[in-house]
Scaffold this active site. Structure first.
Site, PDB file in Angstrom:
ATOM      1  N   LYS A 267       0.784  -1.042   0.150  1.00  0.00           N
ATOM      2  CA  LYS A 267       0.152  -0.097   0.138  1.00  0.00           C
ATOM      3  C   LYS A 267       0.671   1.075   0.028  1.00  0.00           C
ATOM      4  CE  LYS A 267      -3.933   2.141   2.530  1.00  0.00           C
ATOM      5  NZ  LYS A 267      -4.996   1.995   3.825  1.00  0.00           N
TER       6      LYS A 267
ATOM      7  N   SER B  44      -9.764   2.179   2.798  1.00  0.00           N
ATOM      8  CA  SER B  44      -8.879   2.841   2.019  1.00  0.00           C
ATOM      9  C   SER B  44      -7.732   2.067   1.144  1.00  0.00           C
ATOM     10  CB  SER B  44      -8.220   3.934   2.695  1.00  0.00           C
ATOM     11  OG  SER B  44      -7.210   3.273   3.710  1.00  0.00           O
TER      12      SER B  44
ATOM     13  N   SER C 168     -10.109  -0.318   7.040  1.00  0.00           N
ATOM     14  CA  SER C 168      -9.585  -0.293   5.463  1.00  0.00           C
ATOM     15  C   SER C 168      -8.874  -1.407   5.198  1.00  0.00           C
ATOM     16  CB  SER C 168      -8.376   1.019   5.463  1.00  0.00           C
ATOM     17  OG  SER C 168      -9.140   2.234   5.478  1.00  0.00           O
TER      18      SER C 168
END
Ligand code: GLN
Length: 476
Positions: A76, A151, A175
């Site tokens: 990420k 997210s 997330s």
């Protein structure tokens, strides 16, 4: 489903395939699928091939290699990677190249994992759909008209699409688990402090935690073995010994007590999601678990408390982006105050600005007691709810999300309805405990449903074991 990472590792260890072959096989698929779903902000094909060749060289020379050397992974884009752009999907950090690796990045590199690229996310991890990314949205691999969740949007979409199956994400209020549920993969948010946050670009420091995505629980357990443990660079990381999570999957679930919190099976819960999760609970019962109703009476306050705490912490954490040291700088300012103001006006997107304003407000003198302090007190009550429930049961089962993946644009005009996407996940972060989302069937449109198991602090071994046996029995 393609080879799991653990299965692929066996082929690498026995030299049935080389790391270079693995990367060469993955790259064209990854690039083609990525064009369709936009999971990655940065791709690292040349670096990946070079790393693969190094690993193959070491193996050929008989040098010591860890068991997972040569496995591809996605990271990420809020985890610092030395020499590789780390953008947080924000204009503020569009050209930021960290001079160091996050501890988790260092750990996966040391274990010989091959980083394929950096995945897209909602800006600074604020959001539930990828629509807050400053660059582009990521599509749900199950239905390209729908959001992948957020997210950790790119991480979940990449895992579900197998480009590659392993990914690292972060979870502040849901997330990891919410996008895992929307995309149909497995995602674990570990106990606060289980995994070092050093080098994770901070959103809300008392809630943020790094965790794995995969298609199988077994792969998540394997990755947890690699990334867990104390880190002197993170004062909040726990020094408790790390059990062997892979070994912990063995055995059966006979006698495991699982609580069903009545506050999670409420009106706002979509009927099809409810139906699939109820079938999931029957599966848990069929493999030896005993289920009982429990109550988490302060559940209703979760969203409000979360949005006070996370915005307060975000307003403080994001104060550092003033154009002086990091990231974007407005070049045509009259003085330093003007520079900071214009830098922030240009560098942050709407949702980040909304949270900074909200957080500054709840911390301001005159309102601090009424909002921030009160929120912290209710946070304690939410934690006590879980403590009390875990005196009676080993784990708790809930739906991960109230609905399946929604369409792009459905919630962008109404921040509050977007915030409600995390109604079943953010109390877990407030309590500092662990939760995992596992695929649990599909709705009538073929969209994945996620089942969430929640465990007590440092209960990852039990959590992963139950999730593994559930996945084996329930399929998907
Ligand atoms: N969707 C939640 C938010 O917008 C959670 C985000 C996260 O876990 N990073 O804050």
């Amino acid at each position: 489903m393609q080879d799991s990472a653990v299965a692929l590792a066996k082929k690498l260890q026995s030299k049935e395939v080389s790391a270079k072959e693995v990367v060469q096989d993955l790259l064209p698929r990854l690039e083609k699928t990525n064009e369709e779903i936009n999971a990655y902000v940065t791709l690292l094909p040349d670096e990946a091939l070079k790393q693969a060749e190094e690993i193959d060289g070491k193996r050929a020379r008989g040098e010591a290699l860890g068991p997972w050397a040569g496995l591809p992974i996605g990271v990420k884009d809020l985890l610092c990677t030395e020499g590789v752009k780390t953008t947080c999907s924000s204009k503020m950090l569009e050209n930021f190249v960290p001079p160091y690796d996050a501890t988790v990045v260092r750990k996966i590199k040391d274990a010989g994992f091959i980083i394929m690229g950096k995945t897209n996310m909602d800006e600074f991890a604020m959001g539930s759909s990828s629509e807050n990314s400053a660059f582009f949205t990521t599509k749900n691999p199950a239905d390209h008209t729908r959001v992948p969740g957020g997210s950790s949007a790119g991480a979940a979409a990449a895992s579900a699409a197998g480009i590659p199956v392993l990914n690292l994400g972060s979870d502040t209020g849901g997330s990891i688990r919410q996008p895992a549920a929307f995309c149909g993969c497995v995602g674990l948010k570990p106990t606060y402090g289980r995994v070092s946050r050093y080098g994770l670009i901070a959103f809300a420091s008392s809630l943020d935690q790094i965790g794995p995505f995969a298609q199988t629980v077994e792969d998540c357990a394997m990755l947890m073995n690699v990334i867990s443990g104390h880190d002197p660079m993170d004062g909040t990381s726990l020094s408790h010994p790390v059990p062997d999570y892979l070994k912990g999957l063995e055995g059966d679930l006979k006698g495991l007590k699982i609580g069903i919190p009545k506050e999670y099976f409420i009106e706002g819960l979509n009927a099809e999601v409810r139906g699939e999760v109820e079938k999931g609970i029957q599966t848990l019962e069929s493999i030896g678990c005993e289920t009982v109703e429990v109550s988490l009476p302060h559940t209703d306050y979760g969203i409000a408390v979360y949005y006070f705490v996370c915005t307060a912490e975000a307003s403080s954490n994001l104060a550092r982006y003033d154009g002086v040291v990091y990231g974007h700088r407005h070049m045509d300012a009259t003085d330093i105050v003007d520079m900071a103001a214009k830098t922030r006006a240009e560098g942050f997107g709407d949702e980040v600005k909304r949270r900074i304003m909200l957080g500054t407000y709840v911390l301001s003198s005159g309102f601090y007691d009424a909002y921030y302090l009160k929120a912290q007190r209710v946070r304690r009550l939410i934690k006590q709810d879980f403590d009390q429930a875990f005196q009676k049961v080993d784990l708790i089962v809930t739906p991960t999300t109230p609905t399946t993946a929604f369409k792009f644009g459905d919630k962008t005009d109404d921040p509050l309805s977007m915030y409600l996407a995390d109604v079943f996940t953010n109390s877990v972060n407030l309590a500092g405990i662990g939760g995992i989302s596992i695929p649990c069937g599909n709705d009538s449109q073929g969209l994945p449903v996620g089942l969430q198991l929640i465990g007590p602090a440092l209960g990852e071994e039990k959590l992963l074991k139950a999730a593994h046996h559930f996945q084996m029995a329930h399929g998907g």
